[in-house]
Design an enzyme around this catalytic site. Structure first.
Site, PDB file in Angstrom:
ATOM      1  NE  ARG A 157     -23.201  49.904  24.917  1.00 13.47           N
ATOM      2  CZ  ARG A 157     -22.518  49.893  25.700  1.00 13.47           C
ATOM      3  NH1 ARG A 157     -21.118  49.944  25.470  1.00 13.47           N
ATOM      4  NH2 ARG A 157     -22.970  49.857  26.982  1.00 13.47           N
ATOM      5  CE  LYS A 181     -25.518  52.777  25.116  1.00 16.86           C
ATOM      6  NZ  LYS A 181     -26.588  52.305  25.641  1.00 16.86           N
ATOM      7  CG  HIS A 252     -27.206  45.285  20.629  1.00 19.11           C
ATOM      8  ND1 HIS A 252     -26.539  46.289  21.041  1.00 19.11           N
ATOM      9  CD2 HIS A 252     -27.946  45.128  21.898  1.00 19.11           C
ATOM     10  CE1 HIS A 252     -26.491  46.504  22.455  1.00 19.11           C
ATOM     11  NE2 HIS A 252     -27.514  45.977  22.767  1.00 19.11           N
ATOM     12  NE  ARG A 255     -23.701  45.392  24.326  1.00 20.56           N
ATOM     13  CZ  ARG A 255     -22.735  45.837  25.038  1.00 20.56           C
ATOM     14  NH1 ARG A 255     -21.478  45.678  24.812  1.00 20.56           N
ATOM     15  NH2 ARG A 255     -22.990  46.584  26.345  1.00 20.56           N
ATOM     16  CG  HIS A 278     -24.225  46.055  30.751  1.00 21.74           C
ATOM     17  ND1 HIS A 278     -24.395  44.838  30.758  1.00 21.74           N
ATOM     18  CD2 HIS A 278     -24.171  46.697  29.388  1.00 21.74           C
ATOM     19  CE1 HIS A 278     -24.920  44.657  29.662  1.00 21.74           C
ATOM     20  NE2 HIS A 278     -25.120  45.653  28.921  1.00 21.74           N
ATOM     21  CE1 TYR A 287     -27.162  39.822  26.609  1.00 23.52           C
ATOM     22  CE2 TYR A 287     -26.313  41.247  28.384  1.00 23.52           C
ATOM     23  CZ  TYR A 287     -26.633  40.766  27.147  1.00 23.52           C
ATOM     24  OH  TYR A 287     -26.780  41.967  26.337  1.00 23.52           O
TER      25      TYR A 287
END
Length: 306
Positions: A157, A181, A252, A255, A278, A287
């Site tokens: 990110r 995150k 992004h 990404r 994730h 994806y």
């Protein structure tokens, strides 16, 4: 609940202040998510105030549905409605635990599913054109190339890229330590093109921009401070605009592109999940849809009976 909180009995200003502390300190959410949740709750409070309420005591499932119904009538997107529904659940659960609500009306809310749009991605030719475009050997150009190579090589990110320090890069193992995150740390590999771009920046570019207050930041701005996300976004948009036919996208998009190309190259979904950081495999599965859509497009174009 403290005695002071009990006396305030869910007064809106107190509730909003305490909810912000909960999001920042207890849930450790990103500043962007905190702002979004506070904006949603502020909108809910405005709705309650317009209905004549001065505190939370009258908030029930009818009030929540009325608020969300108004949002729908105002033309809010499905994604916005889904986020606001999720925020309402978090908010009412928090207020119930604090004793401001006798019961939790958010438990009765239905699930608003956001429409999942397939992300734009570069094809491999476009990605190569973006990364291999000739550029001067100036500090800014060396930095920009290194940032682009690392974004595409790792799928990280933009916030993770900006947060990198010099010692996060392991040149012996071709890996970078990334803080994602929820303060979840992961180690991500990268290839030789990214390594060469990083070495060029660190040897011939970064030393010219380092200042007393630069600290350990890997990527710097022209004044010597840590590079900011807006600068990275401008770099990506500018470079993509130079490639004919490439879709306009931000960091992004790189990404998304990295994940799609990995899956098209044979990487398994679990490995891509780990690389992207994730928390749920369900997030990574988008994806696979991107790859299937590209396969369908190629089939329709190439097969005589498509």
């Amino acid at each position: 609940m403290t005695a002071g909180e009990g006396r305030d009995h869910g007064r809106f200003d107190v509730v909003l202040e305490q909810f912000e502390r909960h999001l920042r300190l207890e849930r450790d959410l990103s500043p962007h998510t905190v702002r979004a949740y506070l904006g949603d709750v502020t909108a809910l409070i405005a709705h309650l105030t317009a209905a004549g309420q001065t505190d939370l005591s009258g908030l029930d499932i009818t009030g929540l549905r009325d608020w969300l119904g108004d949002q729908h009538q105002a033309g809010r997107s499905r994604a916005t409605l889904a986020r606001r529904t999720a925020c309402a659940r978090v908010f009412t659960a928090f207020c119930h635990r604090r004793g401001w609500l006798a019961s939790d009306p958010g438990l009765l809310l239905g699930t608003a599913k956001a429409e999942r749009r397939l992300p734009k991605v570069l094809d491999q030719t476009e990605a190569g054109a973006v990364l291999d475009a000739p550029a001067p050997d100036e500090p800014k150009d060396l930095r920009d190339r290194a940032m682009l190579e690392l974004l595409y090589a790792t799928g990280m990110r933009v916030s993770e890229l900006c947060g990198l320090d010099v010692d996060d890069v392991d040149r012996d193992r071709n890996t970078v330590r990334v803080m994602g995150k929820g303060r979840r740390e992961r180690t991500v590999p990268f290839g030789l093109p990214a390594l060469r771009a990083l070495d060029a920046w660190c040897v011939r570019g970064r030393p010219l921009w380092v200042r007393e207050g630069s600290g350990p930041a890997l990527f710097l701005g022209v004044r010597g401070g840590r590079v900011d996300q807006g600068t990275v976004r401008r770099v990506v948009h500018t470079r993509l605009a130079q490639v004919e036919g490439a879709p306009d996208m931000g960091p992004h998009g790189l990404r998304h592109t990295a994940a799609t190309h990995l899956l098209e190259g044979g990487a398994d979904l679990r490995s891509v999940q780990e690389l992207l950081g994730h928390a749920s495999l369900a997030t990574t599965q988008i994806y696979t849809h991107v790859s299937i859509e590209r396969l369908r497009a190629a089939y329709r174009q190439a097969h005589p009976r498509a």
